[in-house]
Structure formats: C-alpha cells, structure tokens
Design a protein around this motif. Structure first.
Motif, mmCIF file in Angstrom:
data_model
loop_
_atom_site.group_PDB
_atom_site.id
_atom_site.type_symbol
_atom_site.label_atom_id
_atom_site.label_comp_id
_atom_site.label_asym_id
_atom_site.label_seq_id
_atom_site.Cartn_x
_atom_site.Cartn_y
_atom_site.Cartn_z
ATOM 1 N N VAL A 109 42.649 86.235 31.997
ATOM 2 C CA VAL A 109 43.171 85.231 31.058
ATOM 3 C C VAL A 109 42.427 83.919 31.271
ATOM 4 O O VAL A 109 42.248 83.471 32.409
ATOM 5 C CB VAL A 109 44.684 85.018 31.278
ATOM 6 C CG1 VAL A 109 45.241 84.016 30.274
ATOM 7 C CG2 VAL A 109 45.429 86.351 31.201
ATOM 8 N N ASN A 110 41.987 83.281 30.192
ATOM 9 C CA ASN A 110 41.329 81.986 30.330
ATOM 10 C C ASN A 110 42.252 81.007 31.060
ATOM 11 O O ASN A 110 43.447 80.939 30.756
ATOM 12 C CB ASN A 110 40.970 81.406 28.958
ATOM 13 C CG ASN A 110 39.788 82.115 28.319
ATOM 14 O OD1 ASN A 110 39.040 82.819 28.987
ATOM 15 N ND2 ASN A 110 39.623 81.936 27.025
ATOM 16 N N PRO A 111 41.719 80.228 32.010
ATOM 17 C CA PRO A 111 42.571 79.335 32.800
ATOM 18 C C PRO A 111 42.877 78.022 32.080
ATOM 19 O O PRO A 111 42.560 76.931 32.559
ATOM 20 C CB PRO A 111 41.732 79.109 34.067
ATOM 21 C CG PRO A 111 40.324 79.199 33.599
ATOM 22 C CD PRO A 111 40.319 80.222 32.498
ATOM 23 N N ASN A 112 43.507 78.137 30.910
ATOM 24 C CA ASN A 112 43.919 76.932 30.175
ATOM 25 C C ASN A 112 45.209 77.174 29.393
ATOM 26 O O ASN A 112 45.511 76.465 28.443
ATOM 27 C CB ASN A 112 42.804 76.464 29.230
ATOM 28 C CG ASN A 112 42.607 77.383 28.034
ATOM 29 O OD1 ASN A 112 42.840 78.594 28.121
ATOM 30 N ND2 ASN A 112 42.184 76.824 26.922
ATOM 31 N N GLN A 155 37.643 71.960 26.411
ATOM 32 C CA GLN A 155 38.571 71.188 25.570
ATOM 33 C C GLN A 155 39.833 70.833 26.348
ATOM 34 O O GLN A 155 40.326 69.697 26.284
ATOM 35 C CB GLN A 155 38.941 72.008 24.328
ATOM 36 C CG GLN A 155 37.831 72.112 23.304
ATOM 37 C CD GLN A 155 38.187 73.033 22.168
ATOM 38 O OE1 GLN A 155 38.994 73.966 22.315
ATOM 39 N NE2 GLN A 155 37.582 72.807 21.007
ATOM 40 N N SER A 156 40.362 71.806 27.093
ATOM 41 C CA SER A 156 41.573 71.572 27.874
ATOM 42 C C SER A 156 41.331 70.543 28.975
ATOM 43 O O SER A 156 42.168 69.662 29.223
ATOM 44 C CB SER A 156 42.066 72.884 28.489
ATOM 45 O OG SER A 156 42.442 73.795 27.493
ATOM 46 N N TYR A 157 40.193 70.649 29.636
ATOM 47 C CA TYR A 157 39.851 69.725 30.722
ATOM 48 C C TYR A 157 39.664 68.307 30.178
ATOM 49 O O TYR A 157 40.092 67.327 30.785
ATOM 50 C CB TYR A 157 38.601 70.220 31.431
ATOM 51 C CG TYR A 157 38.152 69.360 32.591
ATOM 52 C CD1 TYR A 157 39.047 68.944 33.572
ATOM 53 C CD2 TYR A 157 36.806 68.974 32.703
ATOM 54 C CE1 TYR A 157 38.618 68.164 34.643
ATOM 55 C CE2 TYR A 157 36.380 68.195 33.770
ATOM 56 C CZ TYR A 157 37.287 67.788 34.726
ATOM 57 O OH TYR A 157 36.882 67.005 35.771
ATOM 58 N N ALA A 183 42.501 71.376 20.688
ATOM 59 C CA ALA A 183 41.790 72.185 19.692
ATOM 60 C C ALA A 183 41.886 71.550 18.307
ATOM 61 O O ALA A 183 40.937 71.601 17.513
ATOM 62 C CB ALA A 183 42.354 73.599 19.671
ATOM 63 N N GLU A 184 43.025 70.941 18.019
ATOM 64 C CA GLU A 184 43.199 70.267 16.732
ATOM 65 C C GLU A 184 42.355 68.983 16.680
ATOM 66 O O GLU A 184 41.694 68.697 15.684
ATOM 67 C CB GLU A 184 44.677 69.933 16.529
ATOM 68 C CG GLU A 184 44.999 69.454 15.123
ATOM 69 C CD GLU A 184 46.496 69.281 14.896
ATOM 70 O OE1 GLU A 184 46.854 68.463 14.035
ATOM 71 O OE2 GLU A 184 47.282 69.953 15.581
#
Length: 568
Positions: A109-112, A155-157, A183-184
């Motif tokens: 799973v991506n870590p975000n 993006q999350s970071y 993301a938006e």
C-alpha cells in the motif's frame, strides 16, 4: 506415513509408469463409500494397452499390494479406488516438507493513506496463502513493497510540510485525508510547480525529511496489519531499491541475452525485449526497459527488483525496523543484515485483477531472460472489494468510512458477547477469504456474523460446542475400527485435511480451506445431533472423534488467521 505416496509407489511399481505421472493421477474420492483416494491411471494406460480402463483397473486391483497400510483396492468405472480401515482414519497423514521457499508479496500500500477494504483483502490473501504454504511444507518469506517514490507520496509530503496539524487522529488516516486535499490542490499550476520542485529536491538529496514522513505513515499502517494478525518478514522501500541496486541491475540487464538496443523506429536508442515468443496476442510485443536517455521505465525497475528478489542480483540489506506481535522482527531496507533466499524460490505476487496484463508481461520477460521457470512465478489476481456506488479511490477519498480500522471497530460493536475482537476478526477474515480470489466482494455484516450460515462465527460456535463436550468427560480417547455412517463421514473428512492443504497450496485459493471447514462443521453437527457422546457405551470412541474434530478445526482456522474463543 503418507497414504497417497504408498498408493502412488504401488501403482508406479505395478504399471512401470513414472512416479510423478502416477501422483498426478490420484485424487480424493467424491463418495467415501467408494474409498478415500482414487487413481485414473487405467485411463492413461488404456490407449497404450488397447484395453478398457475398467479391465485394466480390475487387473491392477487384483494383484497390487500396499505396504504400511491396511488398504483395499477396488475397480469402479475404470478408476482404482483405495479404502482404508476405520481405525486408520484416526491417523492423519503427514504433509511432506518441500525443499523450496516461497516469497509472498503484498499488500504494498502506498505510504500516504490508511488501508481500505481493498488493501485488507490483499493483506488477508497474503497472510492466508503464506500460512497454507507453510503448512504444505514450504519455507515462506512474507514481503511488503513500500512505494515511497512517485507523485502520490510527494503530494502528501508537500501538504504535510505546508499545513499539517496534529489532531490526535491515527497518522495514516490524517495523511490520507490530507492527500485528498493535496490531489485537488494539485490542479493549481503554482501548486504543481511546488510539488515538482519538491520531487527534484528529494531526488537531489536536498530534502532529508521524506523518509521520516514515510516511516510515520508506514508504522501507522503496521498497527492496522497487527490488529488483523498480519506480519511480514521483509519490508522493501522502493527508494532503497533505486539507490542500492538499480544502477547495477540496469547494467546487468543491458548485457543479457534477449535484450537488445534498438537502432531504428520509435524505440531507437532504447534497450528493448521482445516477448512475442513467450506471450501471444500483444499489439506491441516489444517492451522498453531502459529509455534512450538511460532512465529505466517502471517495467525496467520492476524487472531489476525481481532479479534481486529471486537472488540473481546483489546486494540490498536490511535492519531491524520493529518487533512484531509474533515476537519476530520486521526487517526493512537498507542495512547490513543479509537477504536470505533459497535457490529458485516460488514467486507469488498478490495484485489486483487490473494488473493482469502488466504481471503477465513481467513474468514473460523473466522467463525470456531465463531468470525463472514458468511454474516459478505466480500472480494471484483478485477482484475488487466494492461498496454501494462503486470502488475505493485514495485520491478521491471514497475510502473514508471504509477502512480496515473502521471495519474492525464496527465488527466489535456488533458482537454482543464473548471475545468481541476475536469473533469480529473471524467474521471479517472468513467473509473475505471464502470468496474465490477472482470474484469481487461486497461485504455484508449480517452474513458475516450469522450463526447458521456459512460464516467464521458459525465455525467458532461449532468448535466451542465440541470443546464444551470434552470439558465434561475424563474418558481417554480410543480410536475404533467400528464406525457408523455419521462417524465415518466425519472422520473421513478430518482425514482428508492434508490433501485439502496440498490442493490449496497448488491453487493458491484460501477458499479451498473455508469450504473444507464448512463441511467439517456441518458433518460434526450432524454427528452430534444423532449420537450422544457422554455416558454412552461408545464414549471413548466418540471422545476420540470429537478430539480429532477439534484438532482439524483449529488447524484449519489457523490457516485463515482465525483464533479460537472460549465461549460465545
């Protein structure tokens, strides 16, 4: 003692056929009145000997002797069926150890974000398939691939650095919600430029905070894994693959037979592999592994990773990341601890059905480059978990309210008494694993918690019922050679346990075990309703039957990661 092996050796000796051919001819009978094992070897011999299968089966059955078991052979419709004594049904065959290891990879799973129900299905399949393979005699490595590179994590970071506020919420949940916002915002050109610049800073080594961020998310995801009893041997971070072995792997790839540098066309200057002799029907069988500028494609990186995974590329080591609830350390890249993998391991990648073609391409390239044999690489393709209105998207946030953490919490709230966590986990795990891997799932709490239907709760109830019987007796169990119909049906099914395990290990379908356990529970309840155990003349025999049922049920449940409970 292994009954199937004794049967196979006797048939091979009598027919002169290779033992492997004979083994493949043997299967479980559909009706125990006709025996417990059956061979179709007479059909294999029929054309060669110019005789009917029934005539061959009758002839072989008349003179073959079985050493080590009290067995009887009969010819039925061309099949050679083996029956054993009632008393031998109490002696379960041992599963022979395999001189082979298996690497089971997932859920990756991506870590975000937190695990949603689709990730949970992947993780439960990994856990159960790993358990089944261990029971079938394999040495098993459970591997989790952590994709800590790429746009999603960046993006999350970026959003975390810019505006994260700790609200006390579980970290992966909080970051997952922030990712939806990030993301938006990414649709804004200025934000996109900031994220792209951050990615360049990370690649250049000018931002050292990403790994700390990723590990915080990953540790929160591990909490979810541990709550479901899921552990791993290794965690491999993609950034460590890129930094540690990618360059060496690409150099090795560029010199391997089967890979060529294109000198014309769209792929001029690229390192390409053509897989049309391994996989048919592709519109473009040429696959680029290294672009003309020397940068690898995602496929190229995947091939390098698999080269390392099967022990064909050195060296990526590990360190102790954290201690797991099973008292075994989770080893994560990078580090000095060696990666231990046997020669020619079985590679099992558990990845959703939408990745069927990419997985087929990876396998075909590995075969083309003589890195694996066809039987050595298995893709377990599974259907999505759906909710009303669609599937789950990390970017759109449609997973909110449908995480693995929330599912367990809701399950515990629905269980009225007993060990709420164990019962909820049994309901969830059985419901997810009972479906064929290829089928999509729509989770239903009413079915999952049913005491009367096909559920994990129903199995636990049968087990509690059996244990309650034994708690009331002091009689020692005594196997018998005189079983009535219900007793024999139950004991014959118990005896078949190792064969169901072998079949599940071959098919990589955990629902082979769920169906075995459902039938086991049904046969036990049928036996118990017709025959008293306590205070009967045959108490010792029936205590032996109940004891055998408990052992088989507990072993089968453990393959699904389900723990017994004391009361319900």
């Amino acid at each position: 003692m292994n009954t199937k092996e004794i049967f196979a050796k006797a048939l091979a000796h009598a027919t002169g056929k290779d033992i492997d051919i004979v083994r493949k001819s043997i299967s479980l009978t559909k009706d125990i009145e006709h025996g417990i094992l059956s061979s179709n070897i007479a059909f294999v011999l029929s054309k060669e000997l110019k005789k009917s299968p029934q005539a061959i089966a009758e002839e072989l059955s008349s003179f073959i002797t079985l050493e080590g078991i009290e067995g009887k052979l009969t010819a039925i419709n061309g099949y050679i069926n083996l029956s054993i004594s009632d008393e031998q049904l109490f002696s379960i065959d041992e599963i022979p150890k395999k001189d082979m290891s298996a690497i089971v990879e997932g859920p990756s799973v991506n870590p975000n974000k937190p695990w949603h129900l689709g990730h949970l299905r992947n993780a439960l399949l990994c856990m159960s398939i790993g358990n089944i393979l261990r029971e079938a005699g394999y040495s098993v490595i459970a591997m989790d691939y952590v994709n800590d590179l790429g746009l999603q994590v960046a993006q999350s970071y970026w959003h975390y650095k810019k505006s994260f506020k700790d609200s006390g919420e579980k970290f992966d949940h909080a970051i997952g919600k922030d990712y939806v916002k990030a993301a938006e915002l990414f649709n804004d050109k200025e934000v996109e430029e900031e994220v792209r610049k951050l990615m360049k800073d990370i690649e250049a080594g000018n931002d050292k905070g990403l790994r700390d961020f990723v590990e915080l998310v990953y540790k929160a995801q591990r909490e979810t894994a541990y709550s479901y009893g899921i552990t791993h041997t290794y965690a491999v971070f993609e950034s460590d693959v890129v930094e540690g072995i990618l360059k060496k792997g690409l150099e090795k790839l560029s010199t391997m037979e089967g890979i060529y540098k294109a000198d014309r066309g769209d792929y001029k200057g690229c390192y390409v592999v053509n897989v049309e002799d391994v996989i048919s029907g592709l519109e473009r069988p040429e696959r680029v592994l290294i672009r003309s500028d020397g940068i690898p494609t995602y496929l190229g990186k995947d091939i390098v990773f698999h080269m390392w995974k099967i022990g064909k590329l050195c060296c990526l080591g590990f360190h102790n990341f954290e201690m797991q609830p099973n008292n075994k350390p989770l080893l994560a890249t990078p580090g000095e601890l060696p990666y231990n993998v046997a020669e020619k391991p079985l590679v099992i990648n558990i990845i959703g059905a939408e990745q069927n073609l990419p997985q087929q391409v990876v396998k075909s390239i590995l075969i083309k480059l003589s890195l694996v044999e066809p039987s050595q690489y298995r893709h377990v393709s599974y259907g999505r978990v759906r909710k009303e209105g669609g599937t789950f998207s990390g970017r759109k946030g449609t997973w909110m309210g449908f995480t693995a953490d929330e599912l367990l919490k809701e399950g515990m709230a629905r269980v009225e008494k007993g060990d709420k966590e164990k019962i909820a986990l049994a309901a969830i795990k059985f419901s997810f694993l009972r479906a064929s891997t290829r089928k999509e799932i729509v989770f239903d709490w009413d079915k999952a918690l049913s005491l009367e239907g096909a559920s994990g709760v129903y199995l636990l109830y049968s087990l509690v019922r059996a244990k309650r019987i034994l708690s009331k007796v002091s009689t020692e169990p005594l196997p018998s050679s005189n079983l009535n119909k219900e007793e024999k049906e139950l004991m014959a099914h118990i005896w078949r346990y190792p064969y169901y395990v072998e079949n599940a290990a071959t098919s990589l379908e955990p629902n082979t075990i769920t169906e075995y356990l459902l039938k086991l529970s049904t046969l036990f309840n049928k036996f118990y309703e017709k025959h008293r155990v306590i205070g009967e003349e045959e108490e010792a025999k029936r205590v032996a039957i109940v004891s055998s049922f408990i052992k088989a049920m507990e072993k089968g449940l453990s393959l699904l990661g389900i723990e017994p409970v004391e009361e319900m």
